[in-house]
Design a protein around this motif. Structure first.
Motif, PDB file in Angstrom:
ATOM      1  N   GLY A   3      53.058  93.827 -33.621  1.00 44.31           N
ATOM      2  CA  GLY A   3      52.642  95.139 -33.336  1.00 44.31           C
ATOM      3  C   GLY A   3      52.020  95.707 -34.294  1.00 44.31           C
ATOM      4  O   GLY A   3      52.077  95.035 -35.444  1.00 44.31           O
ATOM      5  N   GLY A   4      51.376  96.790 -34.359  1.00 39.96           N
ATOM      6  CA  GLY A   4      50.506  97.638 -35.353  1.00 39.96           C
ATOM      7  C   GLY A   4      51.408  98.884 -35.893  1.00 39.96           C
ATOM      8  O   GLY A   4      50.618  99.486 -36.385  1.00 39.96           O
ATOM      9  N   GLY A   5      52.461  98.794 -36.022  1.00 39.56           N
ATOM     10  CA  GLY A   5      53.139  99.915 -36.529  1.00 39.56           C
ATOM     11  C   GLY A   5      53.016 100.025 -38.003  1.00 39.56           C
ATOM     12  O   GLY A   5      52.860  98.983 -38.765  1.00 39.56           O
ATOM     13  N   ARG A   9      47.668  96.569 -40.402  1.00 42.72           N
ATOM     14  CA  ARG A   9      46.095  96.622 -39.893  1.00 42.72           C
ATOM     15  C   ARG A   9      45.600  95.317 -39.648  1.00 42.72           C
ATOM     16  O   ARG A   9      45.424  94.644 -40.879  1.00 42.72           O
ATOM     17  N   TYR A 108      43.852  96.987 -26.312  1.00 42.25           N
ATOM     18  CA  TYR A 108      45.353  97.674 -26.830  1.00 42.25           C
ATOM     19  C   TYR A 108      45.317  97.386 -28.430  1.00 42.25           C
ATOM     20  O   TYR A 108      45.663  98.503 -29.045  1.00 42.25           O
ATOM     21  N   TYR A 109      45.117  96.230 -28.755  1.00 41.91           N
ATOM     22  CA  TYR A 109      45.127  95.902 -30.271  1.00 41.91           C
ATOM     23  C   TYR A 109      44.263  96.671 -31.020  1.00 41.91           C
ATOM     24  O   TYR A 109      44.316  97.130 -32.136  1.00 41.91           O
ATOM     25  N   ARG A 112      45.301 100.094 -31.313  1.00 40.18           N
ATOM     26  CA  ARG A 112      46.345 100.323 -32.218  1.00 40.18           C
ATOM     27  C   ARG A 112      45.891  99.931 -33.702  1.00 40.18           C
ATOM     28  O   ARG A 112      46.793 100.808 -34.628  1.00 40.18           O
TER      29      ARG A 112
END
Length: 255
Positions: A3-5, A9, A108-109, A112
């Motif tokens: 995930g990109g939390g 990046r 989505y990516y 994000r």
């Protein structure tokens, strides 16, 4: 892809690599490994989804339980339609939904990871260079290659002398049955290079390029070309094969 939390990046290339891995997995499920995929989609089971993983592996599984899911989910309940449609139509339908899912995951990516307009455009262009899963499964991609080859042949024949025999426009380029594309003889006709560059792997849909060192093999039945790694054939093993049948043709022969 994680995930990109936080401050993490990813680049456009990272997302495209994820896209290619998932795409290759889904194409395998719907072509070379279609028998296994078909058997796993039992209509008597609960809602099932087809997942393509970045590792180029696929799985048929129940949808994610968490709401919202970590990434967009594939089409739900693909198994219910399996016995109510012609197999070809069912696979085409799954292919269309798989294409939509791949696009959704990449978008989505992109969102994000904070892609700007130029990044999103570059990602789309990279994705759009590859045939869709639907085009590969239905053979549409191959037809488009033939049409482009016909135009190339017609154009080239006007400017070239008749010293070399021309290929027929309705067939895939004939390099040799077993091929290491990078080892082509010097002085080969430019037309041959152009046609080779339009050859698609019948399994993953990858495009042949003269710069690639990948091993390729042609099916003696359907005359499609395949990466050796996609059909699990090595150059050493291929030397002992007199007449090669791809997985799809082998399956039809058994039926």
């Amino acid at each position: 892809m994680e995930g990109g939390g936080g401050s993490v990046r990813r680049s456009v290339e990272d997302v495209f690599k994820d896209f290619k891995g998932r795409r290759a997995a889904l194409i395998k499920a719907l072509t070379t490994e279609v028998e296994d995929f078909y058997n796993q989609c039992d209509p008597d089971k609960d809602n099932l989804c087809l997942y393509g993983l970045p590792s180029e592996q696929w799985e048929v599984n129940l949808p994610a339980e968490e709401v919202p899911p970590e990434i967009p989910e594939p089409a739900l309940g693909i198994n219910f339609a399996r016995d109510g449609m012609q197999e070809r139509d069912w696979l085409s339908l799954v292919a269309v939904h798989s294409d939509a899912w791949l696009s959704a995951v990449s978008v989505y990516y992109g969102a994000r990871f904070g892609f700007d307009r130029n990044d999103r455009k570059r990602l789309f262009n990279l994705m759009n260079e590859l045939p869709t899963i639907f085009e590969v499964v239905t053979g549409t991609a191959k037809k488009q290659v033939k049409e482009r080859s016909t135009v190339t042949n017609n154009s080239s024949s006007k400017s070239k002398s008749g010293g070399k025999s021309q290929r027929t426009s309705d067939s895939q380029p004939k390099m040799s049955k077993l091929v290491q594309p990078k080892d082509e003889e010097e002085g080969q006709d430019e037309e041959e290079d152009e046609e080779h560059g339009e050859t698609l792997c019948g399994s993953c849909g990858g495009i042949y390029t003269a710069e690639s060192s990948d091993f390729w093999i042609a099916c003696d039945v359907c005359e499609n070309w395949f990466h050796g790694k996609c059909v699990k054939i090595t150059p050493a093993r291929a030397e002992h094969i007199k007449h090669y049948k791809c997985p799809s043709c082998s399956k039809r022969a058994r039926i």
